[in-house]
Structures are given as structure tokens and as C-alpha cells.
Design an enzyme around this catalytic site. Structure first.
Site, short mmCIF file in Angstrom:
data_model
loop_
_atom_site.label_atom_id
_atom_site.label_comp_id
_atom_site.label_asym_id
_atom_site.label_seq_id
_atom_site.Cartn_x
_atom_site.Cartn_y
_atom_site.Cartn_z
N TYR A 1 0.73 -1.21 0.02
CA TYR A 1 0.01 -0.03 -0.09
C TYR A 1 0.75 1.05 -0.14
O TYR A 1 0.59 1.99 0.87
CB TYR A 1 -0.85 0.02 1.23
CG TYR A 1 -1.79 -1.19 1.22
CD1 TYR A 1 -2.60 -1.80 0.54
CD2 TYR A 1 -1.47 -2.06 2.68
CE1 TYR A 1 -3.55 -2.85 0.55
CE2 TYR A 1 -2.24 -3.27 2.90
CZ TYR A 1 -3.26 -3.48 1.90
OH TYR A 1 -3.84 -4.65 2.13
N LYS B 1 -5.30 -14.09 10.78
CA LYS B 1 -4.72 -13.10 11.53
C LYS B 1 -4.12 -13.50 12.84
O LYS B 1 -3.27 -13.72 13.04
CB LYS B 1 -5.68 -11.82 11.65
CG LYS B 1 -5.89 -11.20 10.39
CD LYS B 1 -5.61 -9.60 10.30
CE LYS B 1 -5.44 -9.10 9.05
NZ LYS B 1 -6.51 -8.96 8.31
C1 LIG Z 1 -6.95 -9.26 6.71
C2 LIG Z 1 -8.24 -9.67 6.36
C3 LIG Z 1 -8.35 -10.29 5.24
C4 LIG Z 1 -7.03 -10.65 4.21
O1 LIG Z 1 -6.15 -11.48 4.88
P1 LIG Z 1 -4.44 -11.61 4.20
O2 LIG Z 1 -3.89 -12.65 5.40
O3 LIG Z 1 -4.03 -10.06 4.61
O4 LIG Z 1 -4.64 -12.02 3.05
C5 LIG Z 1 -9.43 -10.69 4.69
N1 LIG Z 1 -10.66 -10.44 5.57
C6 LIG Z 1 -10.35 -9.83 6.57
C7 LIG Z 1 -11.81 -9.61 7.35
C8 LIG Z 1 -9.26 -9.43 6.99
O5 LIG Z 1 -9.35 -8.66 8.06
#
Ligand SMILES: *Cc1c(COP(=O)(O)O)cnc(C)c1O
Length: 413
Positions: free
Chosen positions: A12, A263
Site C-alpha cells: 500500500y 490474523k
Molecule cells: C486481513 C483480512 C483479510 C485478508 O487477509 P490476508 O492475510 O491479508 O490475505 C480478509 N478478510 C478480513 C476480514 C481481514 O481482516
């Protein structure tokens, strides 16, 4: 470290004009230590991953032990105890019959897999034409091509690519009777071509930390059932305690057909994600026909180090301290951010679980604010119109007060 900098293309980021990133030497607890010796309290837990803080000894030991046994094996034709154990534990923690865990290595890919599961669910049942998705204004589901199509199209980050991929139905969330009726009308007209609805339950994260109540989720479940459309919860942000419940689907009492997780899954140590399907979805793939199988298999899926880390993270969640911690953090955020209400340009200050948000009437200067926060000894990276805090769930009251104090001071200046 700056030696290799020209070779690294950052996320980004307009590489020509951006400030250089802060070089990190190490991490410990809730702190990021920079190469110049400065130590920053992390207000956003490295994009919501480091839920137990950094370098947690229990997770570290689990990774080291697994590193000695087997760092990685392919998952096609081979398997291992850390993956079996993790899948069984996730199935037990998730509500209803969300029992079938497909591992991947990133959040976006798990959303892609959930979408693919939904498409093939209909194909395998002999029902044609269910080729599109319905998602919601304010939503964010990833940066890959298919996930971009179910993000909010106005949100800016992906608008360059409008028209590259087939469009989806994007509706306002059914927050009240009128928007529920509008959504119902879309489903009445287009239900026959929709494979699934996708939503981030309780909090639309990257779209601006927008909250909605559980009644919205109950309406979505009701409409999905009435129009025979699958319901996908993207809990990549909300999973693992952030909203005050272990998962929004379990706390809200609304069970989706597929849920995506990533996450905080490994406590912020290694990349791992999962698309978890209900028995109903899984059974559509259960067949003597090899063509009915799910044809997906990321190279690093179910990486043993990542699974060991996730199991260790779940041990810490099972120990239970996170729940009173989230309630305590919520009080600290609400109190500490309250003075922001009176600042010029601030339209809202809100909290939910371990999330605190200050929203402005226009996009903020992200990199300028990051630099000012760093000068205050905190790491906070705003997003669009919001300055927000999502600290590690283990943060102490003193450090939390430093975070909220820095937000108030910097936004006042
Ligand atoms: C961060 C996120 C994603 C994408 O995950 P990445 O590991 O960055 O590909 C998808 N959905 C939600 C709700 C997120 O917070």
C-alpha cells in the site's frame, strides 16, 4: 538495513514519495524495538495478529519443538498431528456443525477457498447458475482478484480494477427494516444466481472499523435460509477474542455455513489461515465421484510450524485470561479515547471489545500521523478516516493509558 531497501516493494505504498519504514530490531511483549534503540508500544498488534503480545514463551517453545521435529511437509498424501489436533480443536470451539477445516496460508486465500467451496457446493448438488456472490458496503475480504470483487467498491483501494473481474451484488447491511426489505428484494430477484453471502460479523475491519449489532447477523441467517443461499462469515479480524467473544459467530448465536480465520490464529507468529465448512457444505463434496472433490491445495497449507504455533495460541485462549482482559481493555479504551469526542473533525468515538476507534469526517494523513505517534513512543497506523487501537489482549493498564494518551495528544496537536 537500509542497504537493501531499493529492492523491497512495500505494501500500500507509493515508493517514490513515502517516508522510509521504521527498521525493527526485535519485539518483546507489547513492544517493538527499533534499530536505533527506541521502543514503541504496539497499538494495533501488527495488523491484529499479535493477540498474546510478541515472543510469548509458550508459543515460541512450541515452534522450536516443532522446528526440531519437522518444519514442513507437503499436505498432499501426508499429514501430521499438529494439523489434526488444530482442526479438531477449532471444530470444537466453533458453534454448530462447523467441523471441516481446510488450511491455507493467508486470509485472502482462505476467503478464495470459502468462495470456491460455495460455488462448488451448488455444482456438486446439480444446481447450475449459482455463480455470483452478495457482499456488503463497507466490507473488506482481501486483496487477491476474487476477494477484491466482494470488497466495498467505493472504498478506493481496489477501484482501479473495476471491470477486470465479474461484478458481484453489493448491498447495504440490513441494519433496520427498510434495508432488510431492500436486501430481500435483491435476493428475490437474483437469489437464483447467488452462491453465498459474505459478511464480516460484528465489525467491518479494514473498511473503517464499522460496527453492527448481532440482530444484523440474525437477519442475514434468516434471509440466507429463506432464499437458500449459503452464508459465509469472514472472521479473519473478529476471530480469537477481539470483540469480547472467542468468535463473533459463537457470541452472536448465529452460525454461518462457512467461516474464515487467520490474523490471530497463530498468535501473530506464522502465516496460517483456515476455511471451516459446516457438515452441510462438506457433505456436498462427499461422493464416489473424484470430480466432486475440492481441487485446492496451497503448497504451504497446514504448515506444521504454523499449526504448532496455533495450538499453543489456543492453549493460551483456553487458559481464559483473555476474556476479563478484553473487558478491562474496553473500559480503558472508552475512558482514554473519550476526550477525542470534542476535537475538530471527529465524527465518532466508539469501542467494542478490544477495539477503540476515533473516526474523522475525512481521510487522515496516515504517514504523517504514524511519524507523530512514533515520536510519542507508540506504533499506531490509521486507516482511511479512522485512527484506531487494537492492542495485544495482554496489554497492561499503564501501557494502554500511554496509547490512548498519545492518541489524544497527537490528534489535538
Ligand atoms: C486481513 C483480512 C483479510 C485478508 O487477509 P490476508 O492475510 O491479508 O490475505 C480478509 N478478510 C478480513 C476480514 C481481514 O481482516
Amino acid at each position: 538495513m537500509a542497504q537493501g531497501a531499493p529492492h523491497v516493494w512495500r505494501p500500500y505504498c507509493q515508493m517514490k514519495t513515502a517516508r522510509p519504514p521504521l527498521p525493527v530490531a526485535r519485539t518483546e511483549g507489547v513492544r517493538i524495538v527499533l534499530e536505533d534503540g527506541r521502543s514503541l508500544i504496539d497499538g494495533i498488534a501488527s495488523w491484529w495478529t499479535a493477540c498474546h503480545g510478541y515472543n510469548h514463551p509458550h508459543i515460541r517453545q512450541a515452534i522450536v519443538r516443532q522446528l526440531e521435529a519437522a518444519p514442513h511437509v507437503m499436505f498432499g498424501g501426508l499429514a501430521h498431528a499438529p494439523a489434526y489436533r488444530l482442526a479438531a480443536r477449532l471444530a470444537a470451539m466453533l458453534p454448530g456443525e462447523l467441523d471441516h477445516v481446510f488450511f491455507a496460508e493467508s486470509g485472502s486465500v482462505s476467503v478464495e477457498i470459502a468462495m470456491k467451496m460455495a460455488l462448488q457446493y451448488w455444482i456438486n448438488r446439480g444446481i447450475r447458475g449459482r455463480t455470483r456472490f452478495l457482499s456488503f458496503a463497507g466490507g473488506y475480504h482481501g486483496d487477491t482478484l476474487a476477494t477484491m470483487t466482494v470488497c466495498d467498491p467505493e472504498e478506493g483501494m481496489h477501484s482501479l480494477f473495476a471491470g477486470v473481474m465479474p461484478g458481484q451484488h453489493i448491498a447495504p447491511l440490513p441494519r433496520d427494516a427498510a434495508s432488510e426489505a431492500a436486501l430481500e428484494a435483491v435476493l428475490e430477484r437474483h437469489g437464483g444466481e447467488i452462491a453465498a453471502m459474505l459478511v464480516e460479523p460484528r465489525v467491518q475491519g479494514a473498511g473503517g472499523m464499522l460496527f453492527h449489532d448481532d440482530a444484523v447477523l440474525a437477519r442475514l441467517r434468516r434471509l440466507a435460509d429463506a432464499h437458500d443461499v449459503l452464508l459465509i462469515f469472514d472472521e479473519i479480524f473478529t476471530g480469537f477474542g477481539r470483540t469480547g467473544d472467542l468468535f463473533a459467530c459463537q457470541g452472536s448465536g448465529v452460525t454461518p455455513d462457512i467461516v474464515t480465520l487467520s490474523k490471530a490464529l497463530t498468535g501473530g507468529t506464522l502465516p496460517l489461515s483456515a476455511a471451516v465448512a459446516s457438515r452441510k457444505v462438506f457433505e456436498a463434496f462427499w461422493s464416489d465421484d473424484p470430480g466432486a472433490a475440492l481441487m485446492h491445495g496451497p503448497t504451504y497449507m497446514a504448515n506444521p510450524l504454523a499449526c504448532a504455533a496455533a495450538n499453543a495460541s489456543l492453549d493460551l485462549f483456553e487458559a481464559g485470561a483473555w476474556k476479563p482482559d478484553v473487558a478491562r481493555i474496553n473500559r480503558g479504551l472508552a475512558e482514554g479515547l473519550a476526550p477525542c469526542r470534542d476535537l475538530p473533525g471527529v465524527t465518532d468515538v466508539r469501542t467494542l471489545g478490544a477495539i477503540g476507534v476515533v473516526e474523522f469526517d475525512a481521510p487522515v494523513d496516515v504517514s504523517g500521523l504514524c511519524a507523530r505517534f512514533a515520536a510519542e513512543g507508540v506504533w499506531i497506523r490509521p486507516m482511511g478516516k479512522v485512527v484506531y487501537l487494537t492492542p495485544p489482549l495482554v496489554i497492561g493498564d499503564d501501557d494502554l493509558a500511554i496509547l490512548t494518551g498519545a492518541v489524544v495528544r497527537v490528534l489535538k496537536a
